[in-house]
Design a protein around this motif. Structure first.
Motif, PDB file in Angstrom:
ATOM      1  N   ALA A 189      64.699   1.353  61.069  1.00 24.50           N
ATOM      2  CA  ALA A 189      64.960   2.460  62.008  1.00 24.50           C
ATOM      3  C   ALA A 189      64.652   3.994  61.926  1.00 24.50           C
ATOM      4  CB  ALA A 189      65.914   2.189  63.306  1.00 24.50           C
ATOM      5  N   GLY A 194      60.117   2.974  62.614  1.00 26.59           N
ATOM      6  CA  GLY A 194      61.227   3.175  63.643  1.00 26.59           C
ATOM      7  C   GLY A 194      61.544   4.128  64.473  1.00 26.59           C
ATOM      8  N   HIS A 195      61.649   5.227  63.714  1.00 18.87           N
ATOM      9  CA  HIS A 195      62.277   6.417  64.804  1.00 18.87           C
ATOM     10  C   HIS A 195      61.794   6.193  66.184  1.00 18.87           C
ATOM     11  CE1 HIS A 195      58.712   9.193  64.153  1.00 18.87           C
ATOM     12  NE2 HIS A 195      59.751  10.020  64.639  1.00 18.87           N
ATOM     13  N   ILE A 198      62.741   3.234  68.296  1.00 14.70           N
ATOM     14  CA  ILE A 198      64.664   3.420  68.432  1.00 14.70           C
ATOM     15  C   ILE A 198      63.993   4.070  70.312  1.00 14.70           C
ATOM     16  CG2 ILE A 198      66.103   5.202  69.167  1.00 14.70           C
ATOM     17  CD1 ILE A 198      66.216   4.826  65.969  1.00 14.70           C
ATOM     18  N   ALA A 210      70.630   0.263  64.797  1.00 14.70           N
ATOM     19  CA  ALA A 210      69.095   0.815  64.369  1.00 14.70           C
ATOM     20  C   ALA A 210      69.609   0.624  62.844  1.00 14.70           C
ATOM     21  CB  ALA A 210      69.524   2.262  64.364  1.00 14.70           C
ATOM     22  N   ASP A 212      69.546   1.012  59.104  1.00 13.52           N
ATOM     23  CA  ASP A 212      68.561   2.189  57.912  1.00 13.52           C
ATOM     24  C   ASP A 212      69.784   2.499  57.162  1.00 13.52           C
ATOM     25  OD1 ASP A 212      66.669   3.305  56.443  1.00 13.52           O
ATOM     26  OD2 ASP A 212      65.570   3.392  58.599  1.00 13.52           O
ATOM     27  N   CYS A 221      68.887   8.723  64.260  1.00 11.36           N
ATOM     28  CA  CYS A 221      69.080   7.559  64.785  1.00 11.36           C
ATOM     29  C   CYS A 221      69.827   7.438  66.030  1.00 11.36           C
ATOM     30  CB  CYS A 221      69.178   6.053  63.947  1.00 11.36           C
ATOM     31  SG  CYS A 221      67.788   5.800  62.983  1.00 11.36           S
ATOM     32  N   ALA A 226      70.149   5.125  69.461  1.00 14.73           N
ATOM     33  CA  ALA A 226      70.305   3.868  68.931  1.00 14.73           C
ATOM     34  C   ALA A 226      72.403   3.603  69.047  1.00 14.73           C
ATOM     35  CB  ALA A 226      70.723   4.512  67.245  1.00 14.73           C
ATOM     36  N   TRP A 229      74.371   1.626  64.276  1.00 15.78           N
ATOM     37  CA  TRP A 229      73.818   2.040  63.480  1.00 15.78           C
ATOM     38  C   TRP A 229      74.540   1.082  62.467  1.00 15.78           C
ATOM     39  CZ3 TRP A 229      70.777   4.732  60.210  1.00 15.78           C
ATOM     40  CH2 TRP A 229      71.241   4.580  59.283  1.00 15.78           C
TER      41      TRP A 229
END
Length: 359
Positions: A189, A194-195, A198, A210, A212, A221, A226, A229
């Motif tokens: 993420a 990934g970013h 989101i 998320a 990572d 994130c 997100a 996390w």
């Protein structure tokens, strides 16, 4: 809008001369003249280009499909149309238009795949920075029917990453079989894809988990919205952590942007009944291993999602241009491409890298 441009005879490019070899910067690479453009081709004066993991794979030659070498890489370019080939009929773009060049440079538009909106799987597809030269250059040849219009006021350096990372995750989320309020998991993420995933997920009203590692990616994130996390280096059981965040039932969907097979294997386990796994990241030779029993028993859908078509690109671009998705990037010069590749190999690149080609 200008109707005439002075086009130089040579340009600066970043080229791979042999598979697995180093990046070579050349300052005397020829630029196609307007007379040399074929019908349907256009010449774009590049303003910015993003850098994608796919560019690294093309250079290393570690995919089952091999790039045409020597090669100018890059497929996230934004710039100005400065020439169009003679005898181009009904061009949707004109001289002076600002457009984007994406992974899918051209397709036949007439085969079954193209007619069904799968232009990217056309057997005659031309792929920027893979089987035709791409955007790591001051001027790039592309195709009028496939360049993507960039809305006025949306800066080229921001638009660049939408043309691959953005459209890729946008399409995957669009077809993820989710509804507002559903849970979606995004492994990788904090990276370039990934970013953005989101943010496109939040635009659709989804709740995001998320996955990572690292404090920098965690902060990014959470800043982007997100809801949960998970640090895969600190977690003792990712599947259990996902289920704990989703009332024990699991997520409705997962968009796997990470280029590792483990992200796929875990997803089948943490999806709830009827969940959907969207396969996006391309880890070379790795295999997708999943329990056939539980894939069937849980009615899991596994769908491959490969970049996007022309309509997906316009939709992804319009959402970003309205400010609903923001590309987090660091701007560099093309001479730093080799160092960027090294950072990608080590998984140290958060967000996106964009090269300024106006200097």
């Amino acid at each position: 809008m200008p109707t005439h441009f002075t086009i130089p005879k040579t340009q600066r490019v970043a080229i791979i001369e042999e598979t697995g070899g180093s990046i070579v910067i050349k300052n005397d690479w020829p630029v196609k003249t307007q007379a040399e453009l074929a019908p349907g081709e256009c010449l774009v004066k590049m303003e910015a280009t993003g850098c994608c993991h796919t560019d690294l794979h093309a250079a290393l030659g570690d995919w089952p499909l091999k790039a045409n070498i020597p090669l100018i890489g890059g497929h996230e370019g934004a710039g100005i149309v400065v020439a169009i080939g003679d005898n181009t009929a009904n061009s949707p773009v004109a001289l002076g238009d600002r457009v984007g060049i994406k992974w899918l440079a051209d397709s036949c538009l007439n085969c079954e795949d193209c007619r069904n909106g799968r232009e990217q799987t056309c057997l005659d597809a031309k792929l920027s920075g893979f089987n035709v030269d791409g955007t790591f250059s001051e001027y790039a040849v592309s195709f009028v029917n496939h360049v993507t219009p960039i809305p006025d006021g949306f800066p080229s350096d921001e638009a660049a990453s939408i043309l691959c990372a953005g459209v890729t995750v946008y399409r995957a989320i669009k077809y993820s079989q989710t509804n507002a309020g559903n849970w979606i998991v995004i492994p990788g993420a904090g990276g370039g894809l990934g970013h953005l995933a989101i943010q496109y997920a939040k635009v659709r009203g989804l709740r995001v988990i998320a996955i990572d590692s690292g404090e920098e990616k965690k902060e990014l994130c959470k800043k982007l919205g997100a809801d949960v996390w998970i640090d895969f280096r600190e977690s003792k059981d990712i599947v259990a952590d996902v289920k704990a965040a989703t009332d024990g039932l699991g997520a409705h969907s997962a968009v796997v942007t990470a280029a590792s097979s483990s992200g796929y294997t875990q997803a089948v386990d943490y999806l709830r009944n009827g969940g959907t796994l969207m396969a996006v990241g391309l880890p070379g030779e790795a295999k997708l291993e999943a329990s056939i029993f539980f894939t069937v028993f849980k009615s899991i859908s596994i769908l491959g999602s490969y970049v996007g078509n022309r309509q997906d690109a316009r939709e992804a671009m319009d959402i970003a241009a309205r400010g609903e998705v923001k590309v987090h990037y660091v701007c560099k010069e093309i001479e730093e491409l080799k160092d960027v590749y090294e950072g990608m190999k080590e998984g140290k690149v958060a967000g996106r890298i964009v090269f300024d080609l106006t200097k």
